[in-house]
Design an enzyme around this catalytic site. Structure first.
Site, PDB file in Angstrom:
ATOM      1  N   ARG A  67     104.861   1.798 -12.102  1.00 29.03           N
ATOM      2  CA  ARG A  67     104.651   2.018 -10.668  1.00 29.03           C
ATOM      3  C   ARG A  67     103.221   1.669 -10.245  1.00 29.03           C
ATOM      4  O   ARG A  67     103.000   1.166  -9.131  1.00 29.03           O
ATOM      5  CB  ARG A  67     104.958   3.478 -10.337  1.00 29.03           C
ATOM      6  CG  ARG A  67     104.930   3.811  -8.845  1.00 29.03           C
ATOM      7  CD  ARG A  67     105.504   5.199  -8.619  1.00 29.03           C
ATOM      8  NE  ARG A  67     105.501   5.546  -7.199  1.00 29.03           N
ATOM      9  CZ  ARG A  67     104.773   6.533  -6.681  1.00 29.03           C
ATOM     10  NH1 ARG A  67     104.000   7.271  -7.451  1.00 29.03           N
ATOM     11  NH2 ARG A  67     104.834   6.809  -5.387  1.00 29.03           N
ATOM     12  N   HIS A  71     102.267  -0.669  -7.049  1.00 29.96           N
ATOM     13  CA  HIS A  71     101.419  -0.214  -5.948  1.00 29.96           C
ATOM     14  C   HIS A  71     100.121  -1.006  -5.875  1.00 29.96           C
ATOM     15  O   HIS A  71      99.531  -1.118  -4.793  1.00 29.96           O
ATOM     16  CB  HIS A  71     101.136   1.284  -6.081  1.00 29.96           C
ATOM     17  CG  HIS A  71     102.266   2.144  -5.613  1.00 29.96           C
ATOM     18  ND1 HIS A  71     102.074   3.294  -4.874  1.00 29.96           N
ATOM     19  CD2 HIS A  71     103.606   2.025  -5.777  1.00 29.96           C
ATOM     20  CE1 HIS A  71     103.260   3.841  -4.592  1.00 29.96           C
ATOM     21  NE2 HIS A  71     104.193   3.092  -5.143  1.00 29.96           N
ATOM     22  N   ASN A 103     100.086   7.253  -2.224  1.00 30.52           N
ATOM     23  CA  ASN A 103      99.548   7.417  -3.575  1.00 30.52           C
ATOM     24  C   ASN A 103      99.046   8.818  -3.888  1.00 30.52           C
ATOM     25  O   ASN A 103      99.145   9.284  -5.022  1.00 30.52           O
ATOM     26  CB  ASN A 103      98.394   6.430  -3.798  1.00 30.52           C
ATOM     27  CG  ASN A 103      98.836   4.988  -3.789  1.00 30.52           C
ATOM     28  OD1 ASN A 103      99.977   4.675  -4.117  1.00 30.52           O
ATOM     29  ND2 ASN A 103      97.939   4.088  -3.397  1.00 30.52           N
ATOM     30  N   HIS A 202     113.440   2.517 -10.492  1.00 30.80           N
ATOM     31  CA  HIS A 202     113.700   3.949 -10.312  1.00 30.80           C
ATOM     32  C   HIS A 202     114.794   4.441 -11.249  1.00 30.80           C
ATOM     33  O   HIS A 202     115.317   5.536 -11.074  1.00 30.80           O
ATOM     34  CB  HIS A 202     114.073   4.242  -8.856  1.00 30.80           C
ATOM     35  CG  HIS A 202     112.894   4.250  -7.934  1.00 30.80           C
ATOM     36  ND1 HIS A 202     113.004   4.405  -6.570  1.00 30.80           N
ATOM     37  CD2 HIS A 202     111.563   4.117  -8.183  1.00 30.80           C
ATOM     38  CE1 HIS A 202     111.793   4.367  -6.023  1.00 30.80           C
ATOM     39  NE2 HIS A 202     110.906   4.189  -6.983  1.00 30.80           N
TER      40      HIS A 202
END
Length: 350
Positions: A67, A71, A103, A202
């Site tokens: 992740r 990001h 975040n 996910h």
């Protein structure tokens, strides 16, 4: 693609095709899989070793590291900017992306990135960038969790700035509709198949109650649960996240195989067990072109893996700094020469 091939061959085939396409289109054309072959030949194995050690005590670190790369790339490209702490010096001020809304209290794994950087600095001082660490760590994390392995293009350099404002706008929120998700992905050059494939990450990891409680009690201001949420799953989630309860409690993104990288995520969507609204939107939006992709990935894990590899390589090529742009940070948390960096206060839960 050959009509029948081993998984390893197929991924290499995809990589070669993408390399040709990227070379012709100019997408990250200066990145190469051999970038550290001479200067730090053991870079990937060093990254893998640190992650393997971290997994012994933190089974969700693989998802967290994957992740981080996502990001990072969605905000001004894959430049390691998400790793910078708040800092003020005589020449600049860094407003950390870590405290951006998507975040803060969410992204994690910075201590593992620090450990990777320390190990690489000991082996190859001032050679491997923090941006490349995130790219390698994402691939190794997926592979170590049962997912595909691929050849990572390397040669990114690190930014000397962060962009908290862009982080607040560019990173997809868990409450986005399908149209909103498509817009976020299109803005960085990723298409609908990329959206579905990358959402498949996910299939491992956790999310806080805060990310989805709106679906349980007051969806879109209706005062009722999200109608696309499986009723049995709703009861389970309500027990984990009671109304007005602790919003930082964690639950699995994939209730079936929470720490394994597989295609169960898509099977979950088919029975209305996507945890986040942004997950379930891919299957439950009436007439959506994403439904067929979800159905395909659910029944054909190899197709999911192949598309995921392709999309990760594309994502990793979003606006990298190369050549003499940026720098090779010696400490991923601060720009070189900045002795004033201070860690942002985070209670990371993902």
């Amino acid at each position: 693609m050959p009509s029948s091939c081993s998984a390893q061959f197929c991924y290499k085939y995809i990589f070669v095709i993408l390399l040709i396409l990227c070379a012709s289109a100019g997408c990250g054309a200066q990145l190469t899989p051999t970038f550290y072959d001479e200067s730090c030949p053991n870079a990937t194995s060093i990254v893998r070793g640190v992650i393997q050690e971290a997994l012994q005590t933190d089974p969700r670190i693989a998802a967290s590291l994957t992740r981080l790369h996502f990001h990072d790339c969605f905000v001004n490209g894959c430049d390691g900017s998400i790793l910078l702490d708040n800092s003020t010096s005589s020449t600049s001020t860094i407003d950390s992306e870590k405290t951006a809304f998507p975040n803060n209290n969410s992204v994690r794994g910075f201590d593992v990135v620090d450990s990777i950087k320390t190990a690489l600095e000991n082996a190859c001082p001032a050679v491997v960038s923090c941006a490349d660490i995130l790219a390698i760590a994402a691939e190794e994390s997926v592979a170590l969790s049962g997912g595909p392995s691929w050849t990572v293009l390397l040669g990114r350099r690190d930014s000397t700035t962060a962009n908290r404002t862009a982080a607040n706008l560019a990173i997809p929120a868990p409450t986005l509709t399908l149209d909103g998700l498509k817009a976020n992905f299109l803005a960085v050059g990723l298409n609908t198949t990329d959206l579905v494939a990358l959402s498949g990450a996910h299939t491992f990891g956790r999310a806080r109650c805060q990310s989805f409680t709106n679906r349980l009690y007051n969806f879109s201001g209706t005062g009722s649960p999200d109608p696309t949420l499986n009723s049995t799953y709703l009861e389970t989630l309500s027990d984990i996240c009671p109304q007005n309860g602790n919003s930082s409690v964690l639950t699995n993104l994939d209730p079936v195989t929470p720490d394994t990288f597989d295609a169960k995520y898509f099977s979950n969507l088919q029975v209305q067990q996507g945890l986040l609204q942004s997950d379930q939107e891919l299957f439950s939006t009436s007439g959506a072109d994403t439904i067929g992709i979800v159905n395909n990935f659910s029944t054909n894990q190899s197709a999911f893996f192949e598309s995921f590899v392709e999309s990760m390589i594309k994502m990793g090529n979003i606006s990298p700094l190369t050549g003499t742009d940026g720098e090779i940070r010696l400490n991923c948390r601060r720009v070189n020469g900045d002795s004033y960096g201070s860690a942002a206060t985070l209670v990371a839960e993902y």
